[in-house]
Every structure is written in C-alpha cells, then in structure tokens.
Design a protein around this motif. Structure first.
Motif, PDB file in Angstrom:
ATOM      1  N   ARG A  78       0.859  -1.192   0.000  1.00  0.00           N
ATOM      2  CA  ARG A  78       0.000   0.000   0.000  1.00  0.00           C
ATOM      3  C   ARG A  78       0.891   1.237   0.000  1.00  0.00           C
ATOM      4  O   ARG A  78       1.760   1.388   0.859  1.00  0.00           O
ATOM      5  N   VAL A  79       0.684   2.119  -0.978  1.00  0.00           N
ATOM      6  CA  VAL A  79       1.493   3.333  -1.103  1.00  0.00           C
ATOM      7  C   VAL A  79       0.700   4.509  -0.555  1.00  0.00           C
ATOM      8  O   VAL A  79      -0.425   4.767  -0.980  1.00  0.00           O
ATOM      9  N   THR A  80       1.290   5.215   0.415  1.00  0.00           N
ATOM     10  CA  THR A  80       0.670   6.414   0.959  1.00  0.00           C
ATOM     11  C   THR A  80       1.411   7.639   0.442  1.00  0.00           C
ATOM     12  O   THR A  80       2.619   7.593   0.235  1.00  0.00           O
ATOM     13  N   LEU A  81       0.694   8.729   0.213  1.00  0.00           N
ATOM     14  CA  LEU A  81       1.270   9.945  -0.363  1.00  0.00           C
ATOM     15  C   LEU A  81       1.230  11.093   0.636  1.00  0.00           C
ATOM     16  O   LEU A  81       0.228  11.285   1.329  1.00  0.00           O
ATOM     17  N   THR A  82       2.325  11.854   0.672  1.00  0.00           N
ATOM     18  CA  THR A  82       2.398  13.085   1.455  1.00  0.00           C
ATOM     19  C   THR A  82       2.956  14.169   0.557  1.00  0.00           C
ATOM     20  O   THR A  82       4.019  13.993  -0.049  1.00  0.00           O
ATOM     21  N   THR A  83       2.237  15.295   0.437  1.00  0.00           N
ATOM     22  CA  THR A  83       2.683  16.375  -0.437  1.00  0.00           C
ATOM     23  C   THR A  83       3.304  17.507   0.377  1.00  0.00           C
ATOM     24  O   THR A  83       3.131  17.597   1.592  1.00  0.00           O
ATOM     25  N   GLY A  84       4.023  18.369  -0.325  1.00  0.00           N
ATOM     26  CA  GLY A  84       4.664  19.505   0.315  1.00  0.00           C
ATOM     27  C   GLY A  84       5.715  20.093  -0.602  1.00  0.00           C
ATOM     28  O   GLY A  84       5.962  19.572  -1.697  1.00  0.00           O
ATOM     29  N   THR A  85       6.353  21.166  -0.174  1.00  0.00           N
ATOM     30  CA  THR A  85       7.426  21.768  -0.954  1.00  0.00           C
ATOM     31  C   THR A  85       8.649  20.867  -0.940  1.00  0.00           C
ATOM     32  O   THR A  85       8.714  19.892  -0.176  1.00  0.00           O
ATOM     33  N   SER A  86       9.644  21.208  -1.751  1.00  0.00           N
ATOM     34  CA  SER A  86      10.895  20.442  -1.729  1.00  0.00           C
ATOM     35  C   SER A  86      11.528  20.480  -0.338  1.00  0.00           C
ATOM     36  O   SER A  86      12.055  19.482   0.155  1.00  0.00           O
ATOM     37  N   GLY A  87      11.450  21.652   0.306  1.00  0.00           N
ATOM     38  CA  GLY A  87      11.970  21.753   1.670  1.00  0.00           C
ATOM     39  C   GLY A  87      11.211  20.867   2.632  1.00  0.00           C
ATOM     40  O   GLY A  87      11.813  20.227   3.511  1.00  0.00           O
ATOM     41  N   ASP A  88       9.879  20.815   2.478  1.00  0.00           N
ATOM     42  CA  ASP A  88       9.072  19.929   3.330  1.00  0.00           C
ATOM     43  C   ASP A  88       9.494  18.477   3.137  1.00  0.00           C
ATOM     44  O   ASP A  88       9.629  17.723   4.112  1.00  0.00           O
ATOM     45  N   GLN A  89       9.694  18.078   1.882  1.00  0.00           N
ATOM     46  CA  GLN A  89      10.064  16.693   1.595  1.00  0.00           C
ATOM     47  C   GLN A  89      11.417  16.348   2.200  1.00  0.00           C
ATOM     48  O   GLN A  89      11.617  15.243   2.727  1.00  0.00           O
TER      49      GLN A  89
END
Length: 305
Positions: A121-132
């Motif tokens: 199961r793949v979960t996604l989290t979004t954000g800026t490059s800095g967040d990542q």
C-alpha cells in the motif's frame, strides 16, 4: 556474540542484580552467569563487578550497554519492517511528492513499487521540496520526489528521475501571447510572479538564473504567491507573467508559451535515506540510482518494469 547474549547482559546491567535479571528473562541464575562470563571472555575483560548486594558496571560494561541497546533496537526495527513487507496486505511504502509535480509521476513510482512488492500500500504526502527534505530527515517518508536543485543533509541520497519543460504562463490578453513561443529578451518589461523564495530557495534562484542566462532581463514582482494562487491571479494581470509547465494551458484565461531557442527545463529527483533497513526501499534505490528515467509514456519503462 549473539543477540540472545546481548539481551542477557542488558537485563543484568539494568537490574544490577543477577537473580532479578534471571527472573525477568525466565532463565536460571547459573545459566545467566555462565552467559555473562562467556561475553566477558570474548571481550577480553570484566563487564560487571559482582558484590554481595548486587553488581556494578565497569567502564567496559558501560560502553557495551550503550552499544547493545542500539543493536537490539536495530534488530527489532529490522524484524518489524521486514515482516511488514513480507506479509501481504501489511506492507506500506510512504511516498512524498513535491507540490505541483505532474500527475503521472507518483503513478509511475507507485507502479515501480508494486512491481517489486505486490500488495504493498502506497501512501502519499505532499509539500514543498523543503518539506520533503525535512520529512526524509525525520524518517517520516521512505522516498521523496522533489525538484532540483535542493540542499539535502549528508545522510540523504538523491538522483534525477524525470524532466519537465517550463515556459511562460500569462493572460490571454498579454501581448506576448500572440506568438507561438517567447524569446527571453522580450520579457524584460513583464512583472515576473514567483513563489516565495523561502519555500524552495535553490529552485527559486535556479529558475531566475536560467532566465537571465538566456538573455531575459527579469523584473521580479514584490508579490510572492503559491503556484495555484499565481494561476488565479495572472488572468487579471495582463502585464504579468509566471513560469510553469504546459499543464497550465488548461487553466481558463491563461496561455502557455515555450522559451525559444533554449527551452527551460526543471528536473525532478528521488531522494531517500542512504542507510535504510527497508528491503523494499533497497530495491527501489537500486533501480533509481542505476539511471532509470521516468516519463509520462508507459512504454518508456524498461522491460520487466
């Protein structure tokens, strides 16, 4: 030295008493004493000072206690994470995606993950490059997709995986919209609206530098806004421009034009923690580090992917 022996030593070191440690481990006191002596023979010196009322740690024992705790914790994590991947339906792969990435990119990565571990199961989290980068640093995601250039900690590994052409985004009423492409020298009088530099300073500076290298005399706006806000604002401001991909052409009231003769390209990269106990991430990292490049075309996958 075996993990079992390390557990025995840690129990004695924490209880500072052989009988209590033996009861905690559900073994006999003589068996525990025998195993501690075996460890001491292997390290070449005493680890414990035995007394009538208990035991004390020697300097060597203090060192081993700290290391043994780390080893046992690592072994527990390794076992737990391997079981999660090995048992169908329980495996989770945490994927971080930079804001504004093309919609096909997370889908391609998810396909690669599931080709290596069916049922994951793949979960996604979004954000800026800095967040990542921060999510990776805290081990809150397994793999992060971000834009280059980006500053990463030394314990993180990064490799390019996809490119996307950027161009000029503007109102349909902008005079530059009449041409099929934009020459950089013609945008000097336009107000360039970009995201706040703090969100991704390296990407911000790189885009400006590439525009200027191509001959654009950039007038950076005092207004900074997110990409989504820029797309809402530009139809109302015919004398302003933004930078974006051809995907922005679908926004009502906007047009997208490529830069010519030298196109502007942004690169997406995958990043992960260099030292990881996740076996699924190991296989993903091997594929990505081997030069695998992703595109929106499914046929671009190598055979077997």
């Amino acid at each position: 030295m075996e993990l079992r022996q390390l557990r025995y030593f840690v129990a004695v070191a924490e209880e500072l008493h052989f009988r209590r440690a033996a009861e905690r481990l559900f073994i006999s006191t003589p068996t525990l004493s025998q195993q501690i002596r075996a460890i001491e023979r292997e390290v070449g010196g005493p680890l414990l000072i035995r007394g009538n009322h208990g035991v004390e740690l020697t300097a060597a024992g203090e060192v081993l206690l700290k290391t043994a705790r780390n080893v046992l914790e690592s072994a527990e994590i390794a076992l737990r994470e391997t079981r999660a991947v090995a048992q169908p339906g329980n495996a989770v792969f945490r994927l971080g995606i930079v804001n504004g990435a093309p919609a096909w990119l997370p889908g391609r990565i998810e396909a690669l993950v599931k080709a290596r571990q069916p049922g994951v199961r793949v979960t996604l989290t979004t954000g800026t490059s800095g967040d990542q980068a921060r999510l990776l640093d805290r081990d809150d995601v397994d793999l992060a997709v971000l834009r280059l250039p980006v500053r990463l900690a030394d314990h993180l590994t990064c490799t390019p995986i996809a490119d996307e052409e950027l161009g000029i985004v503007m109102s349909r009423q902008n005079p530059l919209a009449a041409a099929v492409s934009v020459e950089p020298g013609r945008i000097g009088d336009q107000e360039l609206i970009m995201f706040a530099r703090d969100a991704a300073p390296e990407v911000h500076d790189s885009v400006l530098a590439q525009l200027r290298e191509r001959g654009a005399s950039v007038v950076l706006s005092d207004s900074a806004m997110s990409h989504a806000q820029m797309l809402q604002f530009l139809p109302l401001r015919p004398e302003a421009i933004g930078v974006g991909s051809a995907r922005t052409a679908s926004v009502p009231g906007l047009v997208w034009r490529p830069l010519r003769p030298r196109p502007l390209v942004i690169t997406y990269a995958a990043a992960w923690r260099t030292v990881t106990r996740n076996p699924l991430l190991h296989t993903m990292a091997d594929a990505l580090a081997g030069g695998l490049r992703l595109t929106s075309d499914r046929s671009a996958f190598p055979p077997g992917e």
